[in-house]
Design an enzyme around this catalytic site. Structure first.
Site: not given
Ligand SMILES: *Cc1c(COP(=O)(O)O)cnc(C)c1O
Length: 390
Positions: A185
């Protein structure tokens, strides 16, 4: 990066000062929730222009806590796009509610605002639009549709830290935005997440929710405290806490957000330029959105049938050239778990069409122009030029 190195579709950018920040926490007094969590929350709230940020253990936990703060409970419905990561839908299930899938625009993969009015009922408690790939969803239309049906809006901003919406950072609200700091991310805390909000009451509910539903402050207790050890659990919460190691990494990474976002946008612009010469391929995020997109991913739509190649074949070919790629995302209603709950992916033609064509190409801040050129050249070889096949 070196020409022969494996180029993943994404990866974290961790630098020496990030490592130093972690070592400092290890030498200090707090490993779990301590002063670094508060520092991270303040820095994140300031970065997105929200009053409050509540740090939690993952992006999934952030969506879970935000749904709780929105009052989502058993029997409720939560409208979510059919294209997203599973967590966007699962957060409703954790609270005994049902996700109601909405179809998406087949070109952008973004929730179609007109679906909200069609799907809303007196059970609709929340709507969770996703800023897919870091491109802001149509929030003015989504907010007014949600308001008309009496639903809270929770932005799934897992892709969108650094994105801009109506001239303000995504996360400035209202009312709540959920972020993820998973390694791929925009910034990372390894695992981690946060909800930003301008509503102090909701922030307080989420702080209790992440810590078993516990309160300690004298004014919040239902019974007189017999001594300084006393605390009360007033509802069923969870352990969704972020720890100080994650938070210290988060503070350090947040300081790089502008540089990371600028690098992502610059690399995306270079992709846009070079891929114009590749046949059957269109960037998912149009150039007009470039200045406001966080480019968590650089996704393209490929007309595989027209090019006479399969997606698996193209991914294999790219992999042989040392290039990673990925598909984001499989429509959630297609998952066996949701099929068993009665959903049929065939009812989501926009999501199916998006899924059929989409491919994420390598994009992360430490890449350079030569990496983008290498990917574009490999795609040109595999797909040919516009008007002529390979
Ligand atoms: C990565 C992601 C999540 C969840 O995040 P985590 O930190 O992996 O629990 C939720 N929504 C979207 C669209 C994502 O790409």
């Amino acid at each position: 990066m070196s020409a022969r190195a494996w180029l993943p579709y994404s990866r974290q950018t961790v630098e020496q000062d990030d490592i130093d920040a972690l070592v400092e926490v290890l030498r200090g007094d707090y490993l779990t929730t301590g002063p670094a969590v508060e520092r991270f929350e303040q820095a994140l709230a300031a970065a997105v222009g929200a009053r409050e940020a509540v740090a939690v253990s993952s992006g999934t936990a952030a969506l879970h806590a935000a749904c709780f703060a929105a009052g989502v409970g058993p029997g409720d419905e939560v409208i979510v796009p059919a294209i997203s990561f599973l967590a966007t839908a699962n957060c409703a299930r954790y609270l005994g509610a049902e996700p109601i899938f909405a179809d998406v625009d087949p070109a952008s993969g973004l929730l179609r605002p007109e679906e909200i009015a069609r799907l809303a009922s007196d059970k609709t408690r929340a709507v969770i639009p996703v800023h897919l790939n870091g491109a802001p969803a149509d929030m003015p239309a989504i907010r007014s549709a949600a308001e008309r049906s009496g639903a809270a809006v929770i932005e799934d901003a897992a892709h969108a830290l650094g994105a801009v919406l109506d001239g303000r950072p995504v996360g400035a609200g209202p009312p709540m935005a959920a972020f993820s700091f998973h390694p791929v991310k925009p910034i990372t805390t390894a695992e981690g997440g946060a909800v930003t909000t301008n509503d102090p009451e909701r922030a307080e509910r989420m702080r209790r929710f992440r810590n078993h539903g516990i309160v300690r402050a004298a004014g919040d207790l239902r019974h007189a405290a017999p001594g300084p050890w006393y605390y009360e659990q007033q509802f069923l919460g969870h352990n969704l806490r972020m720890n100080d190691l994650q938070a210290a990494l988060g503070v350090s990474q947040l300081g790089k957000l502008e540089r990371f976002t600028a690098a992502r946008r610059r690399l995306a612009a270079r992709y846009d330029e070079l891929l114009a010469d590749v046949g059957g391929l269109t960037p998912v995020v149009p150039p007009a959105v470039r200045a406001t997109c966080a480019y968590h991913l650089y996704a393209v739509r490929v007309d595989f049938a027209e090019r006479g190649v399969t997606r698996a074949g193209l991914m294999e070919r790219l992999a042989r050239a040392g290039i990673g790629s990925q598909v984001h995302f499989i429509p959630i209603p297609q998952q066996p778990y949701y099929r068993e709950r009665g959903w049929r992916v065939e009812d989501f033609p926009g999501a199916l069409r998006y899924y059929e064509r989409v491919l994420s190409l390598p994009l992360f801040p430490a890449m350079d122009d030569a990496d983008v050129e290498r990917v574009a050249a490999a795609l040109g070889e595999a797909l040919g030029r516009p008007g002529s096949r390979p």
